[in-house]
Write an enzyme that holds these catalytic residues in place. Structure first.
Site, PDB file in Angstrom:
ATOM      1  N   ASP A 250       0.815  -1.207   0.000  1.00  0.00           N
ATOM      2  CA  ASP A 250       0.000   0.000   0.000  1.00  0.00           C
ATOM      3  C   ASP A 250       0.854   1.265   0.000  1.00  0.00           C
ATOM      4  O   ASP A 250       2.075   1.222   0.174  1.00  0.00           O
ATOM      5  CB  ASP A 250      -0.910   0.020   1.230  1.00  0.00           C
ATOM      6  CG  ASP A 250      -2.029  -0.995   1.142  1.00  0.00           C
ATOM      7  OD1 ASP A 250      -2.393  -1.382   0.018  1.00  0.00           O
ATOM      8  OD2 ASP A 250      -2.542  -1.399   2.203  1.00  0.00           O
TER       9      ASP A 250
ATOM     10  N   TYR B 176       7.167 -10.054   7.096  1.00  0.00           N
ATOM     11  CA  TYR B 176       6.987  -8.610   7.201  1.00  0.00           C
ATOM     12  C   TYR B 176       7.584  -8.149   8.525  1.00  0.00           C
ATOM     13  O   TYR B 176       7.556  -8.880   9.523  1.00  0.00           O
ATOM     14  CB  TYR B 176       5.502  -8.232   7.183  1.00  0.00           C
ATOM     15  CG  TYR B 176       4.851  -8.248   5.825  1.00  0.00           C
ATOM     16  CD1 TYR B 176       4.797  -7.090   5.044  1.00  0.00           C
ATOM     17  CD2 TYR B 176       4.265  -9.404   5.328  1.00  0.00           C
ATOM     18  CE1 TYR B 176       4.172  -7.103   3.805  1.00  0.00           C
ATOM     19  CE2 TYR B 176       3.643  -9.428   4.093  1.00  0.00           C
ATOM     20  CZ  TYR B 176       3.600  -8.270   3.337  1.00  0.00           C
ATOM     21  OH  TYR B 176       2.988  -8.285   2.109  1.00  0.00           O
TER      22      TYR B 176
END
Length: 248
Positions: free
Chosen positions: A53, A111
């Site tokens: 994003d 992540y």
């Protein structure tokens, strides 16, 4: 036609996400523009392991593309490094079999989320970490994280805009690294992640560290399978990094 795999890193703060969108600057658009120029105007599409994003960074994003140019992978890497903007880096480029697929071939991802625990806001880290000037009990965060490990339906921990039919994912581990007195890094490893999942998990663990929610609250949220049942907010994008993508 030869297929190439590239590992790239990028500073997401200057991009409107990874995926091509009209009239916006994206990672995919910048790379495809460079490849199209190398191929004398012929459009070349790239495929990534997944989208990131706006404001989210990558240390080890993986892409693949096909090319009929008769040049080595090393020359591809050097050319793309020169032809793409300063906030994208091509770490490696290599030839791979035609059946390699950057997205569908993944078996796991990592992540990391970076939290700056300074009392005073640091303007130099504003695009690369979450400023969090509140007290955190790391031991409580670790206890809470244990409820999330394993295979679960993570409906309560993803955005309502998630496009996947199945919300079942497996979290292999959640690790906490205190790099110094001011920096906390939370590392998530799993077989896959849903839209906003890591950011929601991070917000949840921060709440646990403040004593706002308990491990039992997390277990109840998992069973509820309803994002509205979870009080924790979604952590902002700037602290999130796609760290690594694994393949067989």
């Amino acid at each position: 036609m030869t297929r190439y795999k590239a590992i790239i890193s990028y500073d997401g703060s200057g991009f409107y996400g990874y995926q091509v969108q009209p009239n916006t600057r994206t990672v995919q658009a910048e790379i495809e523009k460079a490849l199209t120029k190398m191929h004398k105007g012929k459009t070349v599409r790239i495929t990534a392991s997944g989208r990131t994003d706006t404001g989210v960074h990558a240390k080890g994003q993986v892409i693949h593309f096909d090319s009929e140019l008769d040049i080595t992978a090393e020359k591809f890497q050097k050319a793309l490094q020169v032809m793409t903007p300063f906030d994208i880096s091509f770490l490696t480029v290599e030839e791979v079999p035609d059946d390699f697929h950057a997205r569908f071939g993944t078996v796991g991802k990592e992540y990391r989320y970076v939290v700056k625990r300074t009392k005073i806001f640091d303007p130099f880290s504003r695009d690369f970490a979450l400023h969090y000037p509140y007290e955190l009990d790391i031991s409580k965060m670790k206890l809470a994280s244990k409820r999330l490990i394993g295979e679960h339906d993570f409906t309560s921990f993803c955005s309502a805009r998630t496009e996947r039919d199945s919300k079942v994912r497996t979290l292999y581990s959640i690790d906490f690294y205190e790099e110094d007195d001011e920096t906390l890094v939370i590392a998530f490893q799993g077989n896959g992640f849903l839209y906003n999942m890591v950011r929601i998990l991070t917000g949840t663990l921060l709440d646990a560290g403040q004593g706002r929610i308990s491990p039992d609250d997390i277990s109840k949220a998992l069973l509820a399978r309803d994002r509205q049942k979870l009080i924790s907010k979604t952590a902002p994008p700037q602290g999130l990094y796609l760290w690594r993508v694994d393949y067989e």
